[in-house]
Design a protein around this motif. Structure first.
Motif, mmCIF file in Angstrom:
data_model
loop_
_atom_site.group_PDB
_atom_site.id
_atom_site.type_symbol
_atom_site.label_atom_id
_atom_site.label_comp_id
_atom_site.label_asym_id
_atom_site.label_seq_id
_atom_site.Cartn_x
_atom_site.Cartn_y
_atom_site.Cartn_z
ATOM 1 N N ILE B 4 0.849 -1.205 0.000
ATOM 2 C CA ILE B 4 0.000 0.000 0.000
ATOM 3 C C ILE B 4 0.879 1.249 0.000
ATOM 4 O O ILE B 4 0.587 2.237 -0.682
ATOM 5 N N LEU B 5 1.962 1.170 0.744
ATOM 6 C CA LEU B 5 2.896 2.305 0.828
ATOM 7 C C LEU B 5 3.484 2.619 -0.549
ATOM 8 O O LEU B 5 3.552 3.784 -0.958
ATOM 9 N N ARG B 6 3.855 1.572 -1.269
ATOM 10 C CA ARG B 6 4.425 1.776 -2.620
ATOM 11 C C ARG B 6 3.394 2.402 -3.547
ATOM 12 O O ARG B 6 3.698 3.301 -4.332
ATOM 13 N N ALA B 7 2.150 1.913 -3.434
ATOM 14 C CA ALA B 7 1.078 2.454 -4.289
ATOM 15 C C ALA B 7 0.830 3.929 -3.946
ATOM 16 O O ALA B 7 0.687 4.764 -4.848
ATOM 17 N N ASP B 8 0.796 4.244 -2.654
ATOM 18 C CA ASP B 8 0.544 5.632 -2.235
ATOM 19 C C ASP B 8 1.699 6.556 -2.639
ATOM 20 O O ASP B 8 1.477 7.708 -3.008
ATOM 21 N N MET B 9 2.920 6.044 -2.549
ATOM 22 C CA MET B 9 4.070 6.863 -2.949
ATOM 23 C C MET B 9 4.030 7.145 -4.454
ATOM 24 O O MET B 9 4.330 8.253 -4.893
#
Lengths: 303, 258
Positions: B4-9
């Protein structure tokens, strides 16, 4: 029968409103399950619960046999895709960018499957057009494409044809049928457009005031809502004899009433019955569609 | 959570609200520098300019975060995330981290930009060590700002409501900072006589605490090149950075998403 989704006495209460009231349902594997109900009957609430957007007040459900209070429910949810109410897509992104976001969330190793998904839903030529400039049907198809990323085997669609034009409705219908037939995806569709649903569904669940009124297969519905002639006579034993001689399919209800499942020549039948001293008291055509079947179950008037 | 962090970044990199906030802060920085360079009769020292744009940082970040995080709710993508997330807390933490990253990038970009450009137009009186210390304190301020507004947006669960709450709070914090600053800058004596506007004792202590807790108050101290209680500020920032996500996780776990 193997079930993808089963709910048991599922209840959801918002402050002063009971949205689900002990709902029990069973979605068989490989089915297109039409979830029918009036506005506010609890269809979307159930979908929100199974998608983990909300917690049930009481009762439980299982996805692929895994109960909602188990830690493994997360794994089961990854096997499903869902479009709840409006398509869950970023409006300021293109179709491809939206799918890339979903791929990142799912942790898929490469974007190789994106062109195929876009082609599947007919959005392969949208290029750099942002989703906010898409038509409603295109947004809906993109929402379905996003939910299909990760190759789910259970797809939940909440009112997928709401607000679509006739062309859009046909496109979504064909897509759902394709997914069910070619990819063996079990589909749960909630809708109140009954005519549309009857062209797709293999199973039905009819919900009213948060309760499951009836669950039945398409075959059972066909039998229950078969086009027939309801006839009232003075003696159904005589009627049966006459119908047998005419080689017509029928069902006797009582000593005076019966259903005939065929196109009949009324004059010929009446004369034949008169010869046997049997009076015809009334004849009525019964053409019960899913719509009238639904109304007969939940009440209200046919519009 | 990493997924999720990668997608949000990835989304942050393309976010219009992020780019607009960065641009807005750059314009603000240039305007402040022009005003300071042309509006004063004396040569303004660089130390009074470097952190000056930070006075409006809270408002800009409130707008950025409420729009950026709120879009997840308004566009409905949060539903896709919830369907695949191992735990709701992962979602909360990821959103907070990305918001804080966005705030941090804007803070660093604006501060470095103002410091570099300002050297050409203002008297360079900046002590490198002091600048470094204040810069670190500014990082804390920026992270707290990110935490506060992302937590509010997550708990609102609606973009419009979040924008209203975040902007309201940002202006509230700004006005509180003006008020507490006004009290704290008063000296006990003015022109040899006791200053009637000087506040002492518990009220002064309370004002000091509020000023240090408030990211706008911290920004005001930085822009004035005078941080009164750096250790207390750091402590408050640490508590807020740990406490706010924890509270948000607890509340968001039970939140109904529509």
């Amino acid at each position: 029968m193997e079930y993808v989704l089963q709910t048991d006495n599922l209840t959801k209460k918002y402050r002063n409103f009971q949205a689900l009231n002990g709902l029990s349902m069973h979605v068989p594997k490989g089915a297109i399950y039409g979830f029918v109900g009036k506005n506010g009957a609890g269809k979307t609430t159930l979908i929100r619960l199974i998608c983990g957007l909300q917690e049930p007040t009481s009762g439980e459900f299982s996805l692929y046999g895994i109960k909602n209070n188990s830690r493994d429910i997360v794994k089961s949810r990854r096997r499903m895709g869902a479009v709840v109410e409006t398509p869950a897509i970023y409006l300021d992104m293109t179709a491809e960018e939206n799918l890339k976001q979903q791929y990142l969330i799912l942790g898929l190793p490469s974007y190789d499957g994106i062109p195929e998904l876009l082609k599947l839903v007919g959005l392969e030529n949208t290029g750099k057009k942002k989703a906010k400039h898409f038509s409603l049907g295109m947004k809906q198809r993109l929402g379905i494409a996003v939910s299909l990323a990760g190759d789910p085997d259970f797809l939940v669609l909440d009112e997928p044809v709401n607000g679509l034009d006739p062309q859009g409705i046909v496109e979504i219908r064909e897509l759902i049928l394709k997914l069910n037939h070619e990819r063996q995806i079990t589909v749960l569709i909630s809708s109140h457009i009954l005519d549309e649903l009857s062209r797709l569904a293999t199973h039905y669940g009819i919900i009213d005031h948060g309760r499951m009124v009836r669950e039945l297969s398409a075959q059972e519905l066909d039998a229950a809502s078969r086009k027939c002639v309801c006839i009232e006579v003075s003696d159904t034993a005589v009627l049966a004899r006459v119908l047998d001689s005419m080689n017509l399919e029928y069902r006797i209800h009582s000593e005076t009433t019966a259903d005939i499942f065929a196109k009949i020549n009324v004059t010929q039948l009446t004369i034949a019955l008169a010869k046997e001293n049997c009076e015809v008291l009334s004849i009525q055509e019964n053409d019960e569609s899913l719509e009238s079947f639904f109304i007969s179950l939940v009440g209200g008037t046919k519009q | 959570m990493i997924r999720i962090l990668r997608a949000d970044m990835a989304r942050l990199r393309k976010s219009t609200s992020f780019r607009l906030s960065l641009l807005g802060m750059l314009v603000l920085s240039i305007l402040f520098m022009i005003m300071q360079a042309t509006g004063m009769d004396y040569t303004v020292p660089l130390s009074r300019v470097i952190f000056l744009p930070m006075s409006m940082y809270g408002v800009a970040m409130a707008a950025f975060i409420s729009v950026f995080v709120g879009t997840d709710f308004s566009d409905g993508f949060i539903r896709n995330k919830l369907l695949t997330a191992d735990h709701r807390c992962n979602l909360v933490v990821s959103q907070i981290i990305v918001s804080c990253m966005g705030c941090l990038i804007i803070y660093i970009a604006i501060t470095v930009f103002t410091a570099v450009v300002g050297r050409f137009f203002f008297e360079d009186n900046v002590n490198q060590a002091v600048f470094f210390r204040y810069f670190i304190l500014g990082i804390g301020m920026s992270l707290v700002t990110g935490c506060i507004f992302s937590v509010i947006t997550m708990l609102c669960g609606s973009k419009t409501t979040a924008i209203l709450w975040c902007m309201g709070l940002a202006f509230g914090m700004l006005f509180l900072c003006l008020h507490t600053n006004e009290i704290l800058v008063q000296t006990a004596y003015k022109n040899g006589a006791p200053n009637p506007r000087y506040v002492s004792g518990f009220r002064r202590e309370l004002c000091g605490i509020l000023h240090d807790l408030n990211p706008c108050g911290q920004a005001a101290q930085l822009s004035g090149w005078e941080v009164w209680h750096p250790v207390r500020e750091l402590l408050f920032n640490c508590i807020l950075i740990i406490g706010l996500p924890a509270v948000c996780c607890m509340l968001f776990r039970r939140k109904d998403i529509y």
